[in-house]
Design a protein around this motif. Structure first.
Motif, PDB file in Angstrom:
ATOM      1  N   ILE A  67       0.849  -1.203   0.000  1.00  0.00           N
ATOM      2  CA  ILE A  67       0.000   0.000   0.000  1.00  0.00           C
ATOM      3  C   ILE A  67       0.880   1.246   0.000  1.00  0.00           C
ATOM      4  N   PHE A  68       1.928   1.203   0.794  1.00  0.00           N
ATOM      5  CA  PHE A  68       2.776   2.380   0.984  1.00  0.00           C
ATOM      6  C   PHE A  68       3.593   2.712  -0.264  1.00  0.00           C
ATOM      7  N   THR A  69       4.032   1.690  -0.980  1.00  0.00           N
ATOM      8  CA  THR A  69       4.938   1.913  -2.120  1.00  0.00           C
ATOM      9  C   THR A  69       4.280   1.646  -3.466  1.00  0.00           C
ATOM     10  N   ARG A  70       2.999   1.406  -3.493  1.00  0.00           N
ATOM     11  CA  ARG A  70       2.351   1.044  -4.766  1.00  0.00           C
ATOM     12  C   ARG A  70       2.461   2.180  -5.785  1.00  0.00           C
ATOM     13  N   SER A  71       2.483   1.793  -7.037  1.00  0.00           N
ATOM     14  CA  SER A  71       2.534   2.779  -8.117  1.00  0.00           C
ATOM     15  C   SER A  71       1.122   3.263  -8.443  1.00  0.00           C
ATOM     16  N   SER A  72       1.046   4.311  -9.237  1.00  0.00           N
ATOM     17  CA  SER A  72      -0.254   4.902  -9.562  1.00  0.00           C
ATOM     18  C   SER A  72      -1.100   3.990 -10.438  1.00  0.00           C
ATOM     19  N   VAL A  73      -0.486   3.023 -11.118  1.00  0.00           N
ATOM     20  CA  VAL A  73      -1.250   2.133 -11.991  1.00  0.00           C
ATOM     21  C   VAL A  73      -1.819   0.940 -11.231  1.00  0.00           C
ATOM     22  N   GLU A  74      -1.429   0.772  -9.992  1.00  0.00           N
ATOM     23  CA  GLU A  74      -1.913  -0.358  -9.208  1.00  0.00           C
ATOM     24  C   GLU A  74      -3.195   0.014  -8.481  1.00  0.00           C
ATOM     25  N   CYS A  75      -4.095  -0.923  -8.444  1.00  0.00           N
ATOM     26  CA  CYS A  75      -5.403  -0.701  -7.811  1.00  0.00           C
ATOM     27  C   CYS A  75      -5.266  -0.815  -6.296  1.00  0.00           C
ATOM     28  N   GLU A  76      -5.625   0.242  -5.588  1.00  0.00           N
ATOM     29  CA  GLU A  76      -5.475   0.222  -4.135  1.00  0.00           C
ATOM     30  C   GLU A  76      -6.461  -0.739  -3.481  1.00  0.00           C
ATOM     31  N   VAL A  77      -7.619  -0.946  -4.090  1.00  0.00           N
ATOM     32  CA  VAL A  77      -8.589  -1.886  -3.526  1.00  0.00           C
ATOM     33  C   VAL A  77      -8.046  -3.308  -3.608  1.00  0.00           C
ATOM     34  N   ALA A  78      -7.562  -3.693  -4.787  1.00  0.00           N
ATOM     35  CA  ALA A  78      -6.999  -5.037  -4.953  1.00  0.00           C
ATOM     36  C   ALA A  78      -5.777  -5.234  -4.054  1.00  0.00           C
ATOM     37  N   THR A  79      -4.964  -4.189  -3.914  1.00  0.00           N
ATOM     38  CA  THR A  79      -3.786  -4.286  -3.048  1.00  0.00           C
ATOM     39  C   THR A  79      -4.200  -4.480  -1.589  1.00  0.00           C
ATOM     40  N   ALA A  80      -5.192  -3.738  -1.154  1.00  0.00           N
ATOM     41  CA  ALA A  80      -5.657  -3.848   0.241  1.00  0.00           C
ATOM     42  C   ALA A  80      -6.254  -5.219   0.529  1.00  0.00           C
ATOM     43  N   PHE A  81      -6.841  -5.845  -0.490  1.00  0.00           N
ATOM     44  CA  PHE A  81      -7.506  -7.128  -0.284  1.00  0.00           C
ATOM     45  C   PHE A  81      -6.581  -8.322  -0.513  1.00  0.00           C
ATOM     46  N   THR A  82      -5.278  -8.085  -0.627  1.00  0.00           N
ATOM     47  CA  THR A  82      -4.350  -9.214  -0.774  1.00  0.00           C
ATOM     48  C   THR A  82      -4.133  -9.944   0.549  1.00  0.00           C
ATOM     49  N   TRP A  83      -4.194  -9.214   1.652  1.00  0.00           N
ATOM     50  CA  TRP A  83      -3.909  -9.854   2.944  1.00  0.00           C
ATOM     51  C   TRP A  83      -4.883 -10.990   3.266  1.00  0.00           C
ATOM     52  N   PRO A  84      -6.202 -10.808   3.121  1.00  0.00           N
ATOM     53  CA  PRO A  84      -7.098 -11.928   3.429  1.00  0.00           C
ATOM     54  C   PRO A  84      -6.831 -13.169   2.589  1.00  0.00           C
ATOM     55  N   GLU A  96      -6.232   9.214  10.156  1.00  0.00           N
ATOM     56  CA  GLU A  96      -4.886   9.287   9.611  1.00  0.00           C
ATOM     57  C   GLU A  96      -4.625   8.097   8.696  1.00  0.00           C
ATOM     58  N   LYS A  97      -4.171   8.397   7.503  1.00  0.00           N
ATOM     59  CA  LYS A  97      -3.776   7.347   6.564  1.00  0.00           C
ATOM     60  C   LYS A  97      -2.259   7.253   6.597  1.00  0.00           C
ATOM     61  N   CYS A  98      -1.788   6.446   7.512  1.00  0.00           N
ATOM     62  CA  CYS A  98      -0.359   6.426   7.798  1.00  0.00           C
ATOM     63  C   CYS A  98       0.453   5.742   6.718  1.00  0.00           C
ATOM     64  N   LEU A  99      -0.207   5.057   5.770  1.00  0.00           N
ATOM     65  CA  LEU A  99       0.519   4.346   4.727  1.00  0.00           C
ATOM     66  C   LEU A  99       0.507   5.096   3.405  1.00  0.00           C
ATOM     67  N   VAL A 100       0.226   6.387   3.453  1.00  0.00           N
ATOM     68  CA  VAL A 100       0.293   7.212   2.246  1.00  0.00           C
ATOM     69  C   VAL A 100       1.742   7.616   2.020  1.00  0.00           C
ATOM     70  N   TRP A 101       2.215   7.413   0.806  1.00  0.00           N
ATOM     71  CA  TRP A 101       3.618   7.674   0.490  1.00  0.00           C
ATOM     72  C   TRP A 101       3.914   9.167   0.567  1.00  0.00           C
ATOM     73  N   ARG A 102       4.963   9.506   1.293  1.00  0.00           N
ATOM     74  CA  ARG A 102       5.429  10.894   1.368  1.00  0.00           C
ATOM     75  C   ARG A 102       6.893  10.914   0.933  1.00  0.00           C
ATOM     76  N   PRO A 103       7.198  11.359  -0.262  1.00  0.00           N
ATOM     77  CA  PRO A 103       8.583  11.330  -0.761  1.00  0.00           C
ATOM     78  C   PRO A 103       9.554  12.039   0.173  1.00  0.00           C
ATOM     79  N   LEU A 104      10.729  11.453   0.329  1.00  0.00           N
ATOM     80  CA  LEU A 104      11.816  12.013   1.130  1.00  0.00           C
ATOM     81  C   LEU A 104      11.437  12.195   2.599  1.00  0.00           C
ATOM     82  N   SER A 105      10.456  11.404   3.051  1.00  0.00           N
ATOM     83  CA  SER A 105      10.080  11.498   4.452  1.00  0.00           C
ATOM     84  C   SER A 105      11.172  10.919   5.330  1.00  0.00           C
ATOM     85  N   PRO A 106      11.594  11.617   6.366  1.00  0.00           N
ATOM     86  CA  PRO A 106      12.639  11.079   7.249  1.00  0.00           C
ATOM     87  C   PRO A 106      12.135   9.968   8.145  1.00  0.00           C
ATOM     88  N   ASP A 107      10.817   9.851   8.264  1.00  0.00           N
ATOM     89  CA  ASP A 107      10.242   8.871   9.181  1.00  0.00           C
ATOM     90  C   ASP A 107      10.021   7.541   8.468  1.00  0.00           C
TER      91      ASP A 107
END
Length: 454
Positions: A327-344, A416-427
């Motif tokens: 979720i955190f590193t996915r590209s813009s062409v990847e479906c966030e719904v399908a990515t989120a539903f991989t864990w189950p 809070e959506k803590c898994l949203v990619w923030r470029p060059l984030s120190p955290d």
């Protein structure tokens, strides 16, 4: 020749020359006063054909017979069909501000057309199809290809209409109950065929089954949530269990993967593999998952524990870390719904078994998965689900287990959506590779693409 010598013009000659034969008296049909008002205004004869006379049909105007017929069959007056607002064509849609309109009843017919079902199909093709995911390439597949497939498979068409009815209920809260009943009716009929035939998926129907299995997941989340509902219901009510439903989509895909992969709905599949070497995460998420992994390993280390359950917990946490990273590193062409539903799909069957048994470790891991579900909160059919699950899990657990819910609960409550990619984030924690991981978490090795922590 003098006038006196003109031949006499007989009556017969005049009639023959000028066609003046005496016409028989006209026999007029009795006048009817039962014609429609439109024909009366225009002073033309009405053929009184129902549900609309020929003159009104010819001139494309509303006939009295059509209105009177629909009112006699249904207490609902027929609304004018028009396109709905465009405020729900994105995952972040909100409820429509348009005024509520009467629900179009299937008792309103034009010939043999069911107007209520046509309204639902129109809703799906103009609005609902855009709210299934953030992947724009899939929108036309839902709008055109899936609907076309539904014309050949009634069970899929009913699944489409069920989702559209729930969406209309969401957009028109004062009519939500009516639309939910309509949705339930279509869904029940779709599932009755789905359950019987899903073991026998063929090349001709696999695309329809794949589409319906995806819609069933949406329906499971979009249908009304009852207060105090447990995390899982009885196994006999699988249609209400969202996690087995997601795993069911994968089951359908496995049966017909070669055909679906090369078929008309291949654009709905998630590109790439769930496995990834890029597991960068925000530091808070990384530390929480490490603590969770240690908790799970302690199950077998404590002695007398269930080793199989302990292994299932560790595998579930490993899959959760991959899901977080994807979720955190996915590209813009990847479906966030399908990515989120991989864990189950990735968790072992033993973990599902322990979840049904309300085992504390399983519930705590599920609570951390709610952080992923919260990233889908802007979809109308996922809105509020993460908070709903956290609340139910909290009610299932006792102290001191509830302390483990603090981080996911606070993350969700702060929106809070803590898994949203923030470029060059120190955290961020550095990149990890599968080879450097042990027991699910393992050590961290820096690679060329790693981001050092602040």
């Amino acid at each position: 020749m003098s006038l006196g010598t003109l031949p006499a013009v007989t009556q017969d000659a005049l009639e023959r020359r000028y066609g003046l034969q005496e016409k028989p008296p006209e026999v007029r049909e009795p006048r009817s006063r039962n014609g429609c008002s439109q024909c009366k205004k225009r002073r033309i004869k009405c053929d009184e054909i129902r549900p609309a006379c020929s003159n009104c049909v010819k001139h494309s105007i509303t006939c009295d017979f059509q209105t009177s017929t629909s009112q006699a069959q249904s207490p609902l007056h027929p609304p004018k069909l028009s396109s709905h607002g465009s405020d729900s064509k994105s995952p972040g849609s909100t409820r429509s501000r348009a005024r509520s309109r009467p629900i179009v009843s299937n008792n309103l017919v034009l010939g043999d057309l069911q107007m209520g079902d046509l309204e639902l199909l129109h809703q799906f093709a103009t609005e609902t199809c855009y709210t299934t995911s953030n992947k724009k390439d899939s929108h036309d597949l839902w709008r055109v290809t899936v609907c076309k497939e539904g014309l050949n498979h009634e069970f899929l068409m009913r699944g489409i209409l069920a989702i559209a009815a729930l969406h209309l209920g969401h957009l028109r809260p004062d009519q939500a109950h009516e639309y939910q009943n309509i949705a339930a009716n279509h869904q029940d009929k779709a599932l009755s065929v789905f359950r019987v035939n899903v073991p026998n998926v063929t090349e001709s129907n696999c695309h329809a089954f794949f589409a319906l299995s995806s819609l069933i997941v949406v329906y499971g989340f979009a249908s009304p949530r009852k207060p105090g509902t447990a995390v899982f219901t009885d196994e006999s009510q699988e249609s209400e269990d969202w996690l087995p439903l997601i795993r069911g989509v994968n089951s359908v895909l496995q049966q017909a993967w070669p055909v679906v992969e090369n078929g008309p709905l291949r654009g709905l599949l998630q590109p790439g593999s769930f496995n990834t070497t890029d597991t960068r995460l925000p530091r808070s998420a990384d530390m929480q998952l490490r603590s969770l992994a240690e908790l799970c390993k302690s199950v077998s280390a404590s002695g007398g524990g269930d080793d199989e359950a302990a292994e299932a917990y560790v595998e579930a946490v490993k899959a959760l870390r991959k899901c977080y990273a994807k979720i955190f590193t996915r590209s813009s062409v990847e479906c966030e719904v399908a990515t989120a539903f991989t864990w189950p799909v990735e968790v072992p069957n033993k973990f599902i078994e322990m979840l049904r048994a309300r085992a504390p470790h399983a519930l705590i891991i599920l609570a951390h998965y709610c952080v992923v579900l919260h990233h889908l909160n802007d979809y109308w059919w996922m809105s509020g689900w993460a908070a709903h699950l956290i609340e139910n899990i909290y009610n299932e657990l006792q102290d001191p287990w509830r302390d483990w819910l603090l981080w996911p609960s606070e993350t969700i409550s702060r929106n809070e959506k803590c898994l949203v990619w923030r470029p060059l984030s120190p955290d961020l924690v550095p990149t990890q590779t599968p080879g450097s991981m042990s027991n699910g978490m393992g050590s961290v090795s820096n690679g060329p693409s790693s981001v050092s922590g602040g």
